[in-house]
Design an enzyme around this catalytic site. Structure first.
Site, PDB file in Angstrom:
ATOM      1  N   PRO A  88       0.929  -1.152   0.138  1.00 49.15           N
ATOM      2  CA  PRO A  88       0.059  -0.082  -0.024  1.00 49.15           C
ATOM      3  C   PRO A  88       0.823   1.350  -0.048  1.00 49.15           C
ATOM      4  O   PRO A  88       0.278   2.307  -0.357  1.00 49.15           O
ATOM      5  CB  PRO A  88      -0.808  -0.117   1.194  1.00 49.15           C
ATOM      6  N   GLU A 115       0.781  -7.806   8.844  1.00 50.96           N
ATOM      7  CA  GLU A 115       0.593  -6.282   8.836  1.00 50.96           C
ATOM      8  C   GLU A 115       1.822  -5.705   7.772  1.00 50.96           C
ATOM      9  O   GLU A 115       1.949  -4.756   7.728  1.00 50.96           O
ATOM     10  CB  GLU A 115       1.075  -5.689  10.470  1.00 50.96           C
ATOM     11  N   ARG A 153      -0.330  -9.634 -20.718  1.00 49.48           N
ATOM     12  CA  ARG A 153      -1.121  -9.564 -21.883  1.00 49.48           C
ATOM     13  C   ARG A 153      -0.468  -8.494 -22.985  1.00 49.48           C
ATOM     14  O   ARG A 153      -0.684  -8.336 -24.135  1.00 49.48           O
ATOM     15  CB  ARG A 153      -2.414  -8.443 -21.786  1.00 49.48           C
ATOM     16  N   ASP A 168      -7.374  -0.687 -28.984  1.00 48.68           N
ATOM     17  CA  ASP A 168      -6.411   0.773 -29.101  1.00 48.68           C
ATOM     18  C   ASP A 168      -7.071   1.754 -28.272  1.00 48.68           C
ATOM     19  O   ASP A 168      -5.859   2.421 -27.587  1.00 48.68           O
ATOM     20  CB  ASP A 168      -6.734   1.130 -30.771  1.00 48.68           C
TER      21      ASP A 168
END
Ligand SMILES: CC(C)(C)c1cccc(C(=O)NCC2(NC(=O)c3cccc4nocc34)CCCC2)c1
Length: 245
Positions: A88, A115, A153, A168
């Site tokens: 994070p 944590e 990808r 596109d």
């Protein structure tokens, strides 16, 4: 591209070898996945991978040694790969980041749990810190899979016929155009006539205009990053005026 993932839950990554673009890429050697469990590098009688935080407080922290050892093993197995900690506190990723990552020889992805990890790993073993967005998650495994999906990808040969008409617009930062399929009418709701016209030039312009207009309406921040050519500027103006008419 080689991916090495360091995770306490390697089983979670089975989902990638199911079906679809990523599974095919892994099956065809376009990408490869190696999993490393810190528990295999945990020494001592109890083979601990986590322990209580110095300074007290709730939860547990992932221990330095097992992670440092797992990272060293992955580095030895994947020369040239950098280590990215999914966290994070990391840099929030976007499509341009994924495009940049796709040109690396490989990635070693560290998924946190509990944590988080002992902070000294960031100074000694970790090269980059990435976040997929601002929400509380249970672990870094899903973020690691998100990164793998987005990067794989982009690898040559990964997308066969699946390249979409609006790919596109994805690729240069616009939102998607609307999609329609059979039947032509549902509860009185019809398909835009242009899509039934067979006029491929008009269809391509309509799709471009829709991608531009929807991005203008919903994500002006994405549009602000773009430079539109004269034709695109005209398409967008026409879209805006049509809405105000
Ligand atoms: C962002 C904000 C809501 C302010 C916040 C503040 C403090 C903690 C957390 C939080 O989610 N901590 C739990 C863990 N989260 C992630 O690993 C994680 C979360 C989100 C995006 C990510 N991208 O990669 C890894 C990611 C960290 C250790 C185990 C899971 C979230």
């Amino acid at each position: 591209m080689r991916f090495d993932v360091i995770t306490l839950f390697p089983e979670q990554f089975r989902i990638l070898s199911g079906e679809g673009v990523v599974a095919r890429a892994l099956g065809s050697g376009i990408a490869e996945l190696h999993l490393w469990n810190p528990r295999d590098f945990a020494l001592g009688a109890h083979r601990r991978v986590d322990d209580r935080p110095y300074g007290g407080g709730p939860g547990m922290v992932m221990l330095f040694e097992p992670l440092a050892a797992a990272i060293a093993a992955a580095r030895a197995a994947s020369p040239g790969a950098q280590v990215a900690y999914l966290s994070p506190q990391g840099r929030t990723l976007d499509q341009q980041a994924m495009i940049d990552f796709a040109s690396a020889p490989g990635w070693i992805l560290l998924a946190g749990r509990y944590e988080g990890i002992d902070e000294r790993l960031l100074a000694s073993c970790i090269d980059q810190e990435w976040s997929i967005g601002d929400y509380v998650l249970s672990g870094g495994e899903l973020p690691a899979m998100v990164v793998m999906d987005a990067v794989i990808r982009l690898l040559p040969g990964a997308l066969g016929h699946e390249r979409s008409a609006c790919e596109d617009s994805h690729m240069n930062g616009l939102l998607d155009c609307p999609h329609f399929s059979r039947p032509e009418q549902i509860d009185g709701l019809r398909v835009p006539e242009v899509l039934l016209s067979g006029d491929h030039g008009a269809i391509a312009r309509w799709r471009r205009q829709q991608a531009l207009g929807r991005t203008w309406l919903r994500r002006p921040d994405l549009l602000a990053k773009m430079t539109l050519d004269n034709d695109e500027q005209q398409l967008l103006q026409d879209f805006i005026q049509a809405r105000q008419a």
